[in-house]
Enzyme design. Structure first.
Site, PDB file in Angstrom:
ATOM      1  N   LYS A 125       0.914  -1.296   0.106  1.00  0.00           N
ATOM      2  CA  LYS A 125      -0.031   0.041  -0.043  1.00  0.00           C
ATOM      3  C   LYS A 125       0.755   1.115  -0.068  1.00  0.00           C
ATOM      4  O   LYS A 125       0.538   2.199  -0.757  1.00  0.00           O
ATOM      5  CB  LYS A 125      -0.998   0.076   1.243  1.00  0.00           C
ATOM      6  CG  LYS A 125      -2.114  -1.193   1.016  1.00  0.00           C
ATOM      7  CD  LYS A 125      -2.989  -0.889   0.246  1.00  0.00           C
ATOM      8  CE  LYS A 125      -3.979  -2.053  -0.156  1.00  0.00           C
ATOM      9  NZ  LYS A 125      -4.430  -2.871   0.730  1.00  0.00           N
ATOM     10  N   LYS A 207      -3.499 -11.070  -9.036  1.00  0.00           N
ATOM     11  CA  LYS A 207      -4.674 -11.582  -8.726  1.00  0.00           C
ATOM     12  C   LYS A 207      -5.757 -10.974  -9.047  1.00  0.00           C
ATOM     13  O   LYS A 207      -5.725  -9.883  -9.373  1.00  0.00           O
ATOM     14  CB  LYS A 207      -4.669 -11.917  -7.234  1.00  0.00           C
ATOM     15  CG  LYS A 207      -4.554 -10.569  -6.606  1.00  0.00           C
ATOM     16  CD  LYS A 207      -4.655 -10.669  -4.823  1.00  0.00           C
ATOM     17  CE  LYS A 207      -4.713  -9.316  -4.283  1.00  0.00           C
ATOM     18  NZ  LYS A 207      -5.112  -9.548  -2.702  1.00  0.00           N
ATOM     19  N   LYS A 210     -10.817  -6.073  -6.658  1.00  0.00           N
ATOM     20  CA  LYS A 210     -11.763  -5.227  -6.862  1.00  0.00           C
ATOM     21  C   LYS A 210     -11.542  -3.777  -7.702  1.00  0.00           C
ATOM     22  O   LYS A 210     -12.295  -3.381  -8.341  1.00  0.00           O
ATOM     23  CB  LYS A 210     -12.172  -4.759  -5.411  1.00  0.00           C
ATOM     24  CG  LYS A 210     -12.866  -5.873  -4.683  1.00  0.00           C
ATOM     25  CD  LYS A 210     -13.770  -5.336  -3.487  1.00  0.00           C
ATOM     26  CE  LYS A 210     -13.499  -6.201  -2.347  1.00  0.00           C
ATOM     27  NZ  LYS A 210     -12.666  -6.172  -1.138  1.00  0.00           N
TER      28      LYS A 210
END
Ligand code: TYM
Length: 343
Positions: A125, A207, A210
Site C-alpha cells: 500500500k 490476482k 476489486k
C-alpha cells in the site's frame, strides 16, 4: 433411565465460531467468491457464523466516501445472492459494532511498529499510495485482529492473501492472553479444500482484484457479454508438448474456474485433453464462458433485486448488528475484566 439422566446433564455442544469480512472498495469478483464467500455459505449450517462488511478498513485506502454506502449495500446483497442466509448467520456492517473499536485500541498497545511496518500488505500500500501512508494503514492488521477476536472466532475463511494477517491476529491474541490472562482462542485461516486459494487474473498478471486489473477480473455484477469477452481474452498458450505436463499457473487458473462452474464431466474431458496434448483452449474457453455466464447470471439478478429493496437491506443490517453486538459486548466484558478496566 440412567442413560437419559446422563444425556440430559451433559452440556450442549457449542458450535465453533467463524468470522470473516470483505472490504466495500469495489465490485466483488470470483476471487472473493472462491476464496471467501463459497466457504461462508458452506459453513453457515454447522458453525456459529459472523460475516461483515469492513467499511472502517476501506477508509485506509478509500477516504472518499461518496460511493461507500452503495458499496456496503452491494456487498450485503451479493453475499445474500450467493446463498448466505441472514437468519442463520450474523451479517453486519463493521461500523455498527463500536465494541470492535475499543478492542482495537487495547490491541494497539500490544502491536509493535516494527512488525506492522514489515507486513506485506502495508509495504504494498505504501508503494501504491505514497501520498497517504496513514496510521490506519499501518495498524490495519490490528483492526482485523479486533474484528476476529471480538467474537473469539477460531475459524476465519479467507483467501491466501490474508494469511499473514491471520498469523498477526494469532500473535496479538497470544500476547493479550500472556499479559492479561486467557481470553482469546487462536484463530486459524480456513478453506474447505485445505489449501488457501488465490484466483489469478485472466491475463496471468497478479490476482483478481476489486480495483485493479478490471478487464482481467470477472465480477459478480458483470453482464453476460462482459463475462464472455473477458474469458475469451484469457491468457493461454500453444498447449502442452508432453503428456501429463505440469500446468502453467494461468492454465491451472482456468481449470480452477471451470471446477466452480462446469460439470465434473466437462472438467474431466478438458483434463484428459490437456494430459494427452490435444487440448484446444479456444473450445475450453467457449465452454467456460457459457458455464460462467450461467453461474453469474442468477447471482447478478438476485443481488440487483436485493439492492433495490432498501427495506430488506435495512432489516438484514439491523438484525446482523444486534447479533454481532450481543456477542461483541460479552467478549468486551471479559476483556475489560482481564485488564482491570471494569469500574
Ligand atoms: P478483501 O475485501 O480484499 O477480500 C475479501 C475476501 O476475498 C478474498 N480474496 C481472494 N481470494 C482468492 N483469490 C483472490 N484473487 C482474492 N481476492 C480477494 C480475501 O482473501 C478475503 O477473504 N482484510 C480483508 C477484510 C477483513 C477481514 C477481517 C477478513 C477485514 N477484517 C477479518 C477476515 C477477518 C480484506 O481486505 O479482504
Amino acid at each position: 433411565m440412567l442413560h437419559r439422566a446422563l444425556f440430559l446433564s451433559s452440556p450442549p455442544m457449542q458450535k465453533e465460531v467463524v468470522l470473516s469480512g470483505i472490504r466495500p472498495t469495489g465490485f466483488l469478483h470470483l476471487g472473493n467468491y472462491f476464496g471467501a464467500m463459497r466457504n461462508y455459505v458452506r459453513m453457515q449450517e454447522e458453525y456459529n457464523c459472523y460475516f461483515f462488511v469492513a467499511n472502517w478498513h476501506s477508509l485506509t485506502t478509500h477516504p472518499d466516501t461518496k460511493e461507500l454506502q452503495n458499496s456496503v449495500y452491494r456487498v450485503i446483497a451479493e453475499n445474500v445472492a450467493c446463498g448466505l442466509d441472514p437468519e442463520k448467520v450474523a451479517l453486519y456492517v463493521q461500523s455498527d459494532v463500536p465494541e470492535i473499536a475499543e478492542l482495537y485500541l487495547y490491541l494497539n498497545m500490544l502491536a509493535y511498529k516494527g512488525e506492522l511496518e514489515k507486513t506485506t500488505t502495508f509495504k504494498e500500500k505504501v508503494r501504491l499510495q505514497p501520498e497517504n501512508v496513514n496510521a490506519g494503514l499501518l495498524t490495519y492488521p490490528v483492526l482485523m485482529a479486533a474484528d476476529i477476536l471480538i467474537h473469539r472466532a477460531v475459524k476465519v475463511p479467507v483467501g491466501k492473501d490474508q494469511e499473514q494477517h491471520l498469523e498477526m491476529a494469532r500473535n496479538f491474541a497470544e500476547r493479550f492472553n500472556h499479559r492479561y490472562g486467557e481470553v482469546f482462542p487462536a484463530p486459524q485461516a480456513f478453506n474447505f479444500g485445505s489449501e488457501l486459494v488465490k484466483i489469478m487474473s485472466l491475463d496471468g498478471n497478479g490476482k483478481m482484484s476489486k480495483s485493479e486489473n478490471q478487464m482481467a477480473t470477472i465480477y459478480l455484477a458483470d453482464e453476460d457479454d462482459a463475462v464472455r469477452k473477458k474469458i475469451m481474452k484469457a491468457k493461454t498458450d500453444s498447449g502442452p508438448t508432453e503428456p501429463n505436463a505440469v500446468k502453467p499457473d494461468y492454465i491451472e487458473n482456468l481449470f480452477t474456474l471451470m471446477k466452480i462452474t462446469s460439470s465434473a464431466d466437462t472438467v474431466a474431458k478438458f483434463e484428459h485433453d490437456f494430459n494427452n496434448c490435444v487440448i484446444r483452449y479456444g473450445d475450453m474457453k467457449k465452454q467456460l464462458a457459457e458455464d460462467m455466464v450461467n453461474f453469474i447470471r442468477p447471482i447478478r439478478e438476485k443481488a440487483a433485486d436485493i439492492q433495490n429493496n432498501k427495506e430488506l437491506l435495512a432489516k438484514i443490517i439491523q438484525q446482523g448488528a444486534e447479533k454481532a453486538r450481543a456477542s461483541a459486548s460479552a467478549t468486551l466484558q471479559q476483556v475489560r475484566k482481564a485488564i482491570n478496566m471494569n469500574y
